[in-house]
Design a protein around this motif. Structure first.
Motif, PDB file in Angstrom:
ATOM      1  N   LYS A 170     -12.090  -9.301  -6.798  1.00  0.00           N
ATOM      2  CA  LYS A 170     -11.993 -10.016  -5.726  1.00  0.00           C
ATOM      3  C   LYS A 170     -10.619  -9.828  -5.118  1.00  0.00           C
ATOM      4  N   VAL A 171      -9.437  -9.532  -6.177  1.00  0.00           N
ATOM      5  CA  VAL A 171      -7.957  -9.066  -5.688  1.00  0.00           C
ATOM      6  C   VAL A 171      -8.008  -7.587  -5.557  1.00  0.00           C
ATOM      7  N   SER A 172      -8.444  -6.971  -6.370  1.00  0.00           N
ATOM      8  CA  SER A 172      -8.241  -5.354  -6.188  1.00  0.00           C
ATOM      9  C   SER A 172      -9.440  -4.621  -6.676  1.00  0.00           C
ATOM     10  N   PRO A 173     -10.304  -4.400  -5.790  1.00  0.00           N
ATOM     11  CA  PRO A 173     -11.781  -3.889  -6.260  1.00  0.00           C
ATOM     12  C   PRO A 173     -11.775  -2.655  -7.090  1.00  0.00           C
ATOM     13  N   LYS A 174     -10.511  -1.834  -6.927  1.00  0.00           N
ATOM     14  CA  LYS A 174     -10.586  -0.423  -7.639  1.00  0.00           C
ATOM     15  C   LYS A 174      -9.985  -0.528  -9.087  1.00  0.00           C
ATOM     16  N   LYS A 175      -9.350  -1.556  -9.620  1.00  0.00           N
ATOM     17  CA  LYS A 175      -8.552  -1.585 -10.779  1.00  0.00           C
ATOM     18  C   LYS A 175      -9.611  -2.135 -11.704  1.00  0.00           C
ATOM     19  N   SER A 176      -9.629  -1.298 -12.750  1.00  0.00           N
ATOM     20  CA  SER A 176     -10.566  -1.598 -13.902  1.00  0.00           C
ATOM     21  C   SER A 176      -9.935  -1.940 -15.284  1.00  0.00           C
ATOM     22  N   TRP A 177     -10.642  -2.540 -16.117  1.00  0.00           N
ATOM     23  CA  TRP A 177     -10.338  -2.839 -17.383  1.00  0.00           C
ATOM     24  C   TRP A 177      -9.591  -1.570 -18.408  1.00  0.00           C
ATOM     25  N   ALA A 178     -10.459  -0.378 -18.010  1.00  0.00           N
ATOM     26  CA  ALA A 178      -9.928   0.728 -18.857  1.00  0.00           C
ATOM     27  C   ALA A 178      -8.464   0.968 -18.178  1.00  0.00           C
ATOM     28  N   GLY A 179      -8.205   1.039 -16.928  1.00  0.00           N
ATOM     29  CA  GLY A 179      -7.077   1.361 -16.296  1.00  0.00           C
ATOM     30  C   GLY A 179      -5.922   0.487 -16.880  1.00  0.00           C
ATOM     31  N   SER A 180      -6.290  -1.017 -16.843  1.00  0.00           N
ATOM     32  CA  SER A 180      -5.317  -1.830 -17.532  1.00  0.00           C
ATOM     33  C   SER A 180      -5.058  -1.658 -18.895  1.00  0.00           C
ATOM     34  N   LEU A 181      -5.927  -1.246 -19.602  1.00  0.00           N
ATOM     35  CA  LEU A 181      -5.586  -1.193 -21.122  1.00  0.00           C
ATOM     36  C   LEU A 181      -4.640   0.453 -21.140  1.00  0.00           C
TER      37      LEU A 181
ATOM     38  N   ILE B   9       2.478  -6.315 -18.318  1.00  0.00           N
ATOM     39  CA  ILE B   9       1.826  -7.528 -17.780  1.00  0.00           C
ATOM     40  C   ILE B   9       2.539  -7.719 -16.479  1.00  0.00           C
ATOM     41  N   ALA B  10       3.891  -7.828 -16.324  1.00  0.00           N
ATOM     42  CA  ALA B  10       4.642  -8.051 -15.210  1.00  0.00           C
ATOM     43  C   ALA B  10       4.223  -7.058 -14.049  1.00  0.00           C
ATOM     44  N   ALA B  11       4.334  -5.576 -14.390  1.00  0.00           N
ATOM     45  CA  ALA B  11       3.998  -4.738 -13.255  1.00  0.00           C
ATOM     46  C   ALA B  11       2.580  -4.952 -12.682  1.00  0.00           C
ATOM     47  N   GLN B  12       1.597  -5.378 -13.907  1.00  0.00           N
ATOM     48  CA  GLN B  12       0.282  -5.602 -13.338  1.00  0.00           C
ATOM     49  C   GLN B  12       0.066  -6.657 -12.247  1.00  0.00           C
ATOM     50  N   MET B  13       0.656  -7.645 -12.780  1.00  0.00           N
ATOM     51  CA  MET B  13       0.497  -8.923 -11.893  1.00  0.00           C
ATOM     52  C   MET B  13       1.397  -8.657 -10.680  1.00  0.00           C
ATOM     53  N   GLY B  14       2.370  -7.883 -10.873  1.00  0.00           N
ATOM     54  CA  GLY B  14       3.425  -7.614  -9.476  1.00  0.00           C
ATOM     55  C   GLY B  14       2.267  -6.869  -8.401  1.00  0.00           C
ATOM     56  N   ASP B  15       1.594  -5.957  -8.996  1.00  0.00           N
ATOM     57  CA  ASP B  15       0.531  -5.283  -8.295  1.00  0.00           C
ATOM     58  C   ASP B  15      -0.625  -5.945  -7.782  1.00  0.00           C
ATOM     59  N   PHE B  16      -1.039  -6.907  -8.730  1.00  0.00           N
ATOM     60  CA  PHE B  16      -2.043  -7.882  -8.194  1.00  0.00           C
ATOM     61  C   PHE B  16      -1.818  -8.629  -7.030  1.00  0.00           C
TER      62      PHE B  16
ATOM     63  N   ALA C 162      -3.476  -8.998  -3.341  1.00  0.00           N
ATOM     64  CA  ALA C 162      -4.118 -10.193  -2.930  1.00  0.00           C
ATOM     65  C   ALA C 162      -3.454 -10.464  -1.352  1.00  0.00           C
ATOM     66  N   LEU C 163      -1.957 -10.180  -1.309  1.00  0.00           N
ATOM     67  CA  LEU C 163      -1.372 -10.604   0.168  1.00  0.00           C
ATOM     68  C   LEU C 163      -2.045  -9.477   1.203  1.00  0.00           C
ATOM     69  N   LYS C 164      -2.205  -8.378   0.575  1.00  0.00           N
ATOM     70  CA  LYS C 164      -2.697  -7.280   1.726  1.00  0.00           C
ATOM     71  C   LYS C 164      -4.006  -7.811   2.051  1.00  0.00           C
ATOM     72  N   ARG C 165      -4.963  -8.232   1.319  1.00  0.00           N
ATOM     73  CA  ARG C 165      -6.352  -8.369   1.465  1.00  0.00           C
ATOM     74  C   ARG C 165      -6.323  -9.658   2.222  1.00  0.00           C
ATOM     75  N   SER C 166      -5.590 -10.646   1.990  1.00  0.00           N
ATOM     76  CA  SER C 166      -5.717 -11.841   2.875  1.00  0.00           C
ATOM     77  C   SER C 166      -5.276 -11.686   4.314  1.00  0.00           C
ATOM     78  N   LEU C 167      -4.301 -10.627   4.512  1.00  0.00           N
ATOM     79  CA  LEU C 167      -4.114 -10.308   5.743  1.00  0.00           C
ATOM     80  C   LEU C 167      -4.745  -9.122   6.555  1.00  0.00           C
TER      81      LEU C 167
END
Length: 267
Positions: A166-177, A211-218, A222-227
């Motif tokens: 819902k926030v970032s459709p392309k980001k996956s668990w594999a990419g996160s890990l 974790i900070a990098a990922q949350m900053g990206d998320f 979310a901001l761009k999707r809301s706009l």
């Protein structure tokens, strides 16, 4: 000739690396100038996300001017000066709203909040660079870059299950890990050679920065999707806007600033 997207990303990343490298070598006014220019461009893109709101052109001009004032205030080493600039910025925005409202009762205070949030989001978060050592600057930039790059390629190769669609459709668990693993390994190796903290502390630091990098990206996603906006701009080939490139860094920098204040990783 059409250049593949991943080659554009690599070329842009190399080009971007040259600027902080030169700033770190020369330090002083060169570092300040590079940071001020970065903040100005990123702020311009941030404010442009809200282009549908009335009065954003004024917000852009004010934001750029106050970014320089804020960074200059932070160079004094006394927090009273940046605090004064932030308070002054609030009242400038408040008075603009006041006078607009006196002639147009449909005027909104939203523009003032956009103006102030941009100053906190970008120059206040990035001002820590002015107090970091060259090794610390390399660490935080490298942590953000490694996290983003490893996540991109790990997600492209193995990403199936999405982490937060819902926030970032392309980001996956594999990419996160993948990004987490690369950041922890890179941070630990870097710290083992140049730092003074224990190995387990570097491992935890790498995890925290990722974790900070990922949350900053998320957040930016979310901001761009809301706009209903895809990219913050077209400034960087293969990356979109400058803000799209530094969104993860905007949280990595203050997180490292907080953790290093609690426990020094370099002597």
């Amino acid at each position: 000739m059409d250049i593949p997207a991943h080659q554009k990303r690599i070329a842009t990343s190399i080009g971007l690396a040259i600027i902080p490298a030169l700033a770190l070598i020369f330090q002083g006014w060169v570092l300040f100038t590079a940071l001020a220019v970065l903040c100005s461009f990123a702020l311009w893109e941030y404010y442009d996300l809200f282009r549908s709101h009335q009065g954003i052109k004024t917000v852009k001009s004010l934001g750029t001017a106050f970014a320089f004032l804020l960074l200059g205030a932070f160079t004094t080493g006394d927090l009273i000066y940046p605090a004064v600039v932030i308070v002054f910025a609030f009242w400038v925005a408040a008075f603009i709203f006041l006078f607009r409202y006196s002639t147009d009762m449909t005027a909104s205070f939203v523009q003032a909040m956009i103006f102030l949030s941009g100053l906190i989001y970008i120059p206040v978060n990035l001002h820590f660079f002015l107090n970091f050592s060259p090794a610390e600057c390399i660490l935080v930039i490298g942590a953000a870059a490694v996290s983003d790059t490893a996540a991109f390629y790990a997600g492209s190769m193995w990403g199936k299950k999405k982490i937060w669609p819902k926030v970032s459709p392309k980001k996956s668990w594999a990419g996160s890990l993948g990004g987490l693993t690369a950041c922890v390994i890179g941070t630990t190796i870097f710290g083992s050679f140049l730092g003074t903290a224990a190995i387990w502390q570097w491992i935890l630091l790498g995890a925290a920065l990722n974790i900070a990098a990922q949350m900053g990206d998320f957040f930016e996603s979310a901001l761009k999707r809301s706009l209903e906006i895809k990219d913050s701009g077209r400034f960087l080939p293969g990356h979109g806007g400058l803000l799209d490139r530094v969104d993860s860094l905007l949280l990595v920098v203050p997180v490292y600033g907080l953790l290093s204040a609690m426990h020094p990783f370099f002597q």
